[in-house]
Write a protein that holds these residues in place. Structure first.
Motif, PDB file in Angstrom:
ATOM      1  N   ILE A   1       1.317  54.406  78.327  1.00  9.90           N
ATOM      2  CA  ILE A   1       2.297  53.152  78.796  1.00  9.90           C
ATOM      3  C   ILE A   1       3.414  53.723  79.697  1.00  9.90           C
ATOM      4  O   ILE A   1       4.470  53.191  79.828  1.00  9.90           O
ATOM      5  N   PHE A   2       3.219  54.809  79.886  1.00  7.06           N
ATOM      6  CA  PHE A   2       4.731  55.894  80.550  1.00  7.06           C
ATOM      7  C   PHE A   2       4.916  55.299  81.890  1.00  7.06           C
ATOM      8  O   PHE A   2       6.107  54.997  82.157  1.00  7.06           O
ATOM      9  N   GLU A   3       3.865  55.054  82.582  1.00 13.33           N
ATOM     10  CA  GLU A   3       4.152  54.442  83.966  1.00 13.33           C
ATOM     11  C   GLU A   3       4.923  52.914  83.710  1.00 13.33           C
ATOM     12  O   GLU A   3       5.693  52.645  84.449  1.00 13.33           O
ATOM     13  N   ASP A   4       4.383  52.168  82.908  1.00 13.27           N
ATOM     14  CA  ASP A   4       5.030  50.701  82.786  1.00 13.27           C
ATOM     15  C   ASP A   4       6.386  51.000  82.277  1.00 13.27           C
ATOM     16  O   ASP A   4       7.217  50.141  82.653  1.00 13.27           O
ATOM     17  N   LEU A   5       6.586  52.069  81.309  1.00 16.95           N
ATOM     18  CA  LEU A   5       8.144  52.283  80.806  1.00 16.95           C
ATOM     19  C   LEU A   5       8.873  52.547  81.729  1.00 16.95           C
ATOM     20  O   LEU A   5      10.095  52.182  81.874  1.00 16.95           O
ATOM     21  N   CYS A   6       8.471  53.469  82.852  1.00 14.31           N
ATOM     22  CA  CYS A   6       9.357  53.940  84.038  1.00 14.31           C
ATOM     23  C   CYS A   6       9.836  52.603  84.858  1.00 14.31           C
ATOM     24  O   CYS A   6      10.833  52.631  85.524  1.00 14.31           O
TER      25      CYS A   6
ATOM     26  N   TYR B   1      16.371  60.210  84.070  1.00 12.88           N
ATOM     27  CA  TYR B   1      16.713  61.246  83.105  1.00 12.88           C
ATOM     28  C   TYR B   1      15.739  62.241  82.811  1.00 12.88           C
ATOM     29  O   TYR B   1      16.232  63.659  82.900  1.00 12.88           O
ATOM     30  N   LEU B   2      14.481  62.150  83.068  1.00 18.16           N
ATOM     31  CA  LEU B   2      13.651  63.293  83.128  1.00 18.16           C
ATOM     32  C   LEU B   2      13.848  63.951  84.371  1.00 18.16           C
ATOM     33  O   LEU B   2      13.659  65.449  84.316  1.00 18.16           O
ATOM     34  N   LYS B   3      14.212  63.437  85.499  1.00 20.55           N
ATOM     35  CA  LYS B   3      14.605  64.420  86.789  1.00 20.55           C
ATOM     36  C   LYS B   3      15.960  65.108  86.428  1.00 20.55           C
ATOM     37  O   LYS B   3      15.908  66.448  86.977  1.00 20.55           O
TER      38      LYS B   3
ATOM     39  N   HIS C   1      14.878  67.966  84.764  1.00 19.49           N
ATOM     40  CA  HIS C   1      13.618  68.937  85.454  1.00 19.49           C
ATOM     41  C   HIS C   1      12.579  68.809  84.688  1.00 19.49           C
ATOM     42  O   HIS C   1      11.978  69.824  84.531  1.00 19.49           O
ATOM     43  N   MET C   2      12.307  68.005  84.036  1.00 17.28           N
ATOM     44  CA  MET C   2      10.800  67.625  83.348  1.00 17.28           C
ATOM     45  C   MET C   2       9.974  66.672  84.214  1.00 17.28           C
ATOM     46  O   MET C   2      10.562  65.750  84.875  1.00 17.28           O
ATOM     47  N   SER C   3       8.892  67.294  84.323  1.00 18.60           N
ATOM     48  CA  SER C   3       7.776  66.402  84.986  1.00 18.60           C
ATOM     49  C   SER C   3       7.134  65.361  84.074  1.00 18.60           C
ATOM     50  O   SER C   3       6.426  64.456  84.650  1.00 18.60           O
ATOM     51  N   ASP C   4       7.116  65.408  82.885  1.00 19.98           N
ATOM     52  CA  ASP C   4       6.501  64.437  82.174  1.00 19.98           C
ATOM     53  C   ASP C   4       7.320  64.102  80.798  1.00 19.98           C
ATOM     54  O   ASP C   4       8.114  64.923  80.327  1.00 19.98           O
ATOM     55  N   ILE C   5       7.012  62.870  80.103  1.00 21.63           N
ATOM     56  CA  ILE C   5       7.402  62.654  78.959  1.00 21.63           C
ATOM     57  C   ILE C   5       6.979  63.574  77.592  1.00 21.63           C
ATOM     58  O   ILE C   5       7.924  63.668  76.793  1.00 21.63           O
TER      59      ILE C   5
ATOM     60  N   GLN D   1      21.680  57.283  81.684  1.00 24.93           N
ATOM     61  CA  GLN D   1      21.376  57.289  83.238  1.00 24.93           C
ATOM     62  C   GLN D   1      21.677  56.024  83.821  1.00 24.93           C
ATOM     63  O   GLN D   1      21.439  55.593  85.040  1.00 24.93           O
ATOM     64  N   VAL D   2      21.971  54.972  82.893  1.00 27.56           N
ATOM     65  CA  VAL D   2      22.272  53.494  83.505  1.00 27.56           C
ATOM     66  C   VAL D   2      23.487  53.284  83.932  1.00 27.56           C
ATOM     67  O   VAL D   2      24.595  53.645  83.368  1.00 27.56           O
ATOM     68  N   LYS D   3      23.459  53.032  85.291  1.00 28.27           N
ATOM     69  CA  LYS D   3      24.735  52.912  85.996  1.00 28.27           C
ATOM     70  C   LYS D   3      24.724  51.667  86.731  1.00 28.27           C
ATOM     71  O   LYS D   3      23.664  51.195  87.387  1.00 28.27           O
ATOM     72  N   SER D   4      25.694  51.104  86.875  1.00 24.22           N
ATOM     73  CA  SER D   4      26.112  49.746  87.850  1.00 24.22           C
ATOM     74  C   SER D   4      25.798  50.286  89.451  1.00 24.22           C
ATOM     75  O   SER D   4      26.339  51.273  89.620  1.00 24.22           O
TER      76      SER D   4
END
Length: 592
Positions: A417-422, A431-433, A436-440, A474-477
């Motif tokens: 479900i990772f793609e749908d979560l993103c 946040y992963l970027k 510097h993480m490539s995967d959950i 990472q949530v920003k207006s």
């Protein structure tokens, strides 16, 4: 005489070939009427089709509203456009209009041309071959109230009156798209409305242009002493954002390249001041750009005052307050206020109706639907998106991913479900970027201590909460910029165009609490960079990928980007010709 051209094949459906024949016939007839035997059938079918269409009202012809109208399939809805402005303005070039670098009519395009209501003869071919040839209505009026329960828009026209002498009328809607933008925010500072210029509309830019020349002409009068001349030639810009900085740069170039040649006796008395309440100008840019801009302004003789807050403005002086020096007053000749945007009264009224009175602007969900309303959408500066938080739905996420109801999640179950979560929570990918993480899986491994094999990792709901605890940081207006508004307008139009198809074949992410998918993917802003022209044929560019460019090359990039972003070929040609004219002949200094 108004014409209606129709083309139908033998079975009553419009054929491209017959449309082409009629287009050529219309062009050859030089305005004659094309008649055919099936016209009665056409009128009946058209009236039935219009009656079945949903009523859509669009408020505003700014960046968001125009982008929406340019991309909307008019054949699907009965569209009414209401705005006090019958044109679109390319607002990033307003500072250039204030000093004559670009002429006012070069950056405006009539909204009727954009929506295709009044097409020229050579455009008939495209009308007849395109589904977007449907006519829509535009009315020049202000919307002063929205009845969110009764689904009515109350409007008032200033250019004509009805039988009761008010010029008011009411429009019903099924869908309402609010794109009215924002107004100037004075922060209740005394004297701002009475004595300051603003820079939001084309009329503002024309008034500033006249005022600049008036200041120079006043300072040239023979009976003034030097102090009076200095006062008239002191130009104050309140606000160190992109608009204020670009206007200061344009004004400096205007003075240095054109006005000093015409007013040599008073050229040394000119002073330009930028007042900023923060510690730096251009705070929304990279710090390197802010520092370069401040250093360049200092070299150019532009007085940048950071840490100053304007507390009062009179007809001849401006009062500022600084923590270190206290309150000071200075005389000025012209002041321009560009210190922020505020909410329009009609939006404030809507917010009170739906329980959002404590917010700054209208709040929408990720699909740009106004929260607490049915059939109302808001785009552009008048709204902000309330992004759903991951931690608010953490229990639903865990339950949805736990297909076998084991009470624990494996890495595979999360990755499924990772793609749908993103898509539903874009802050997760950001946040992963940032880490510097490539995967959950990397995020889970990090939360569990970093020494666990990927294939054997399992976690319960408490461990999932720990792993995702900081994702919502990472949530920003989104900023109130033309780029954001245009992308929102384009996205919403695409949603309306595909609404029927997506009812049967939804394209959005999986629903966590219900079965199936959301109809559409939520809106996701893509930042393509931003510019800050600094004068002297130099600009600063902040582009995707953390790339910073400063200097003459960035200025030429600015020219090419802004020319390509014009709304029509007409305005594109006019803007480029204005730039060429300025290079060859200089700016026009006539006070007209």
């Amino acid at each position: 005489m108004r014409m209606r051209l129709s083309a139908y094949s033998f079975d009553g459906a419009a054929s491209p070939f017959s449309r082409l024949v009629l287009a050529l016939a219309a062009a050859a007839s030089s305005g004659g009427i094309v008649a055919y035997a099936g016209s009665k059938f056409d009128n009946t079918a058209e009236q039935t089709q219009v009656a079945q269409k949903k009523k859509m009202v669009v408020l505003g012809t700014g960046w968001a509203g125009t982008a929406f109208l340019k991309n909307l399939d008019y054949s699907l809805y009965d569209v009414k456009v209401i705005s006090p402005r019958n044109y679109f303005t390319f607002t990033p070039l307003l500072p250039s209009v204030t000093c004559g670098t670009v002429e006012p009519r070069s950056i405006v395009e009539p909204i009727r041309k954009i929506i295709g209501k009044n097409k020229l003869l050579f455009n008939w071919f495209f009308i007849l071959l395109s589904q977007k040839g449907e006519e829509i209505d535009y009315w020049e009026a202000d919307c002063y109230k929205i009845n969110t329960v009764g689904k009515k828009v109350l409007c008032r026209s200033k250019i004509g009156t009805n039988l009761d002498g008010t010029g008011e009328f009411v429009v019903d809607y099924d869908y309402l798209v609010i794109a009215v933008g924002a107004q100037v925010n004075t922060f209740n500072t005394p004297g701002v409305m009475e004595h300051c210029h603003f820079l939001k509309e084309i009329e503002d830019a024309r008034r500033i242009r006249r005022s600049v020349i008036d200041c120079f002409e006043k300072a040239s009068l023979p009976y003034l002493d030097e102090e009076e001349r200095k006062k008239n030639l002191h130009f104050v810009i309140v606000g160190g954002g992109p608009t204020g900085v670009e206007f200061a740069a344009e004004l400096h170039d205007f003075v240095a390249e054109d006005l000093t040649k015409l007013y040599p006796a008073i050229q040394d008395l000119v002073k330009i001041s930028v007042i900023q309440s923060g510690e730096h100008i251009l705070t929304m840019f990279d710090q390197r750009i802010a520092e370069f801009a401040e250093a360049k302004f200092q070299r150019d003789g532009i007085d940048v005052r950071t840490g100053y807050r304007v507390v009062k403005i009179s007809d001849n002086s401006i009062t500022m307050k600084c923590k270190s020096t206290g309150e000071t007053s200075e005389p000025y000749g012209m002041a321009v206020w560009s210190a922020g945007v505020g909410t329009r009264p009609v939006i404030v009224d809507v917010m009170k109706q739906i329980g959002q009175e404590n917010r700054r602007v209208l709040t929408t969900d990720e699909w740009l639907r106004v929260c607490g309303c049915d059939g109302i959408y808001a785009i552009g500066d008048c709204a902000t998106i309330s992004q759903r938080k991951v931690m608010e739905d953490i229990s639903a996420i865990f339950k949805f991913a736990d297909k076998d109801n084991s009470g624990t999640l494996t890495v595979k179950e999360i990755q499924d479900i990772f793609e749908d979560l993103c898509i539903r929570y874009p802050q997760l990918e950001l946040y992963l970027k940032s880490k510097h993480m490539s995967d959950i899986a990397d995020l889970i491994r990090d939360a569990k201590g970093g020494d666990v094999e990927k294939g054997s990792m399992q976690l319960d709901i408490d461990e999932l909460k720990i792993a995702l605890a900081h994702v919502d940081s990472q949530v920003k207006s989104l900023p109130a910029t033309a780029q954001v508004a245009a992308q929102q307008g384009q996205y919403l139009a695409q949603c309306f165009n595909s609404m029927r198809d997506c009812e049967e074949h939804p394209t959005g992410p999986l629903r966590l609490r219900d079965s199936g998918r959301h109809r559409f993917r939520p809106f996701q802003y893509k930042h393509f960079g931003q510019f800050a022209p600094l004068g002297g044929e130099q600009a600063a560019a902040e582009l995707p990928g953390d790339w910073i460019s400063i200097g003459h090359g960035s200025q030429w990039l600015w020219y090419s980007v802004y020319a390509s972003k014009q709304v029509s070929w007409r305005t594109r040609v006019l803007v480029i010709s204005d730039w060429l004219r300025r290079f060859i002949f200089g700016r026009d200094t006539s006070c007209i």
